[in-house]
Design a protein around this motif. Structure first.
Motif, mmCIF file in Angstrom:
data_model
loop_
_atom_site.group_PDB
_atom_site.id
_atom_site.type_symbol
_atom_site.label_atom_id
_atom_site.label_comp_id
_atom_site.label_asym_id
_atom_site.label_seq_id
_atom_site.Cartn_x
_atom_site.Cartn_y
_atom_site.Cartn_z
ATOM 1 N N ALA A 59 49.839 -7.968 49.341
ATOM 2 C CA ALA A 59 48.927 -8.741 48.512
ATOM 3 C C ALA A 59 47.464 -8.447 48.819
ATOM 4 O O ALA A 59 46.617 -8.503 47.920
ATOM 5 C CB ALA A 59 49.204 -10.240 48.700
ATOM 6 N N LEU A 147 46.396 -10.527 43.098
ATOM 7 C CA LEU A 147 46.793 -11.272 44.290
ATOM 8 C C LEU A 147 47.854 -12.313 43.949
ATOM 9 O O LEU A 147 48.881 -12.419 44.631
ATOM 10 C CB LEU A 147 45.575 -11.938 44.922
ATOM 11 C CG LEU A 147 45.845 -12.865 46.113
ATOM 12 C CD1 LEU A 147 46.500 -12.081 47.255
ATOM 13 C CD2 LEU A 147 44.560 -13.537 46.576
ATOM 14 N N SER A 150 51.172 -10.680 43.129
ATOM 15 C CA SER A 150 51.812 -10.152 44.339
ATOM 16 C C SER A 150 52.459 -11.274 45.142
ATOM 17 O O SER A 150 53.576 -11.124 45.660
ATOM 18 C CB SER A 150 50.787 -9.419 45.200
ATOM 19 O OG SER A 150 50.252 -8.308 44.517
#
Length: 210
Positions: A59, A147, A150
């Protein structure tokens, strides 16, 4: 957030990968058979923490670095394929063993069980492959924060893998006894496992880089 279709596709892949025996599953089975299901579940806690480690790495940018360097990505991809082929050979070779065959292990306390589960997970090439090579294939910047996507996809993998491995740890004894009393089933299980691992290795080796 990832699109629903993308999330479902990744969830199916995550479940399929979780069902494919690797170092984590083999360790949990052996630990559960030798020391009981409770020890297997403590070890699973360490394995899950290893998943969290890889999810955070994926991430927060390590994946982007790998994809920016084609050689690094290809090295990981082919290395993962070779590793899966090695696992397939371990199942298919003459005298190969099923993960449900008992492997003698010393009895360990809970802290060591957790730590060994964590190390098995962090050092597992299959998990590195999932997060650093497979997960990015399902992340699409046009669907929002990379982000967030992920983390959602990584959490999905963790839930799928923990659920599958918890069932395996709790039922390892029963499965081992069932297969041990039926040698033909043991052979079928080995060949099925080897075939699935070989197919995954072939797909990974021939997959085009995004």
């Amino acid at each position: 957030m990832p699109a629903t279709s993308t999330w479902l596709a990744f969830a199916l892949v995550a479940i399929g990968m979780a069902l494919t025996p690797g170092p984590n599953m083999m360790y949990l089975i052996s630990r559960s058979l030798c020391q009981g299901p409770a020890a297997g579940l403590v070890s699973l806690g360490g394995v899950a923490m290893g998943f969290v480690f890889y999810m955070m790495c994926a991430a927060f940018g390590i994946t982007a670095l790998l994809f920016a360097v084609p050689l690094a990505y290809d090295t990981l991809r082919f290395g993962g394929a070779i590793y899966l082929l090695w696992l397939a050979w371990q199942a298919l070779k003459p005298g190969g063993r099923s993960p449900f065959e008992v492997r003698p292990l010393e009895r360990d306390g809970n802290p060591r069980l957790f730590l060994m589960g964590l190390l098995t997970s962090v050092l597992n090439p299959k998990i590195a492959m999932i997060y650093l090579a497979l997960l990015p294939q399902f992340v699409h910047p046009e669907h929002g924060s990379v982000l967030t996507q992920s983390l959602v996809l990584g959490s999905t993998q963790i839930v799928a893998s923990v659920a599958v491995n918890a069932c395996v740890a709790l039922s390892a004894g029963s499965i081992s006894r069932f297969l041990g009393q039926r040698p033909a089933w043991m052979r079928i299980q080995r060949w099925l496992m080897g075939g699935v691992l070989g197919a995954l290795a072939l797909r990974m080796a021939t997959e085009a880089r995004r």
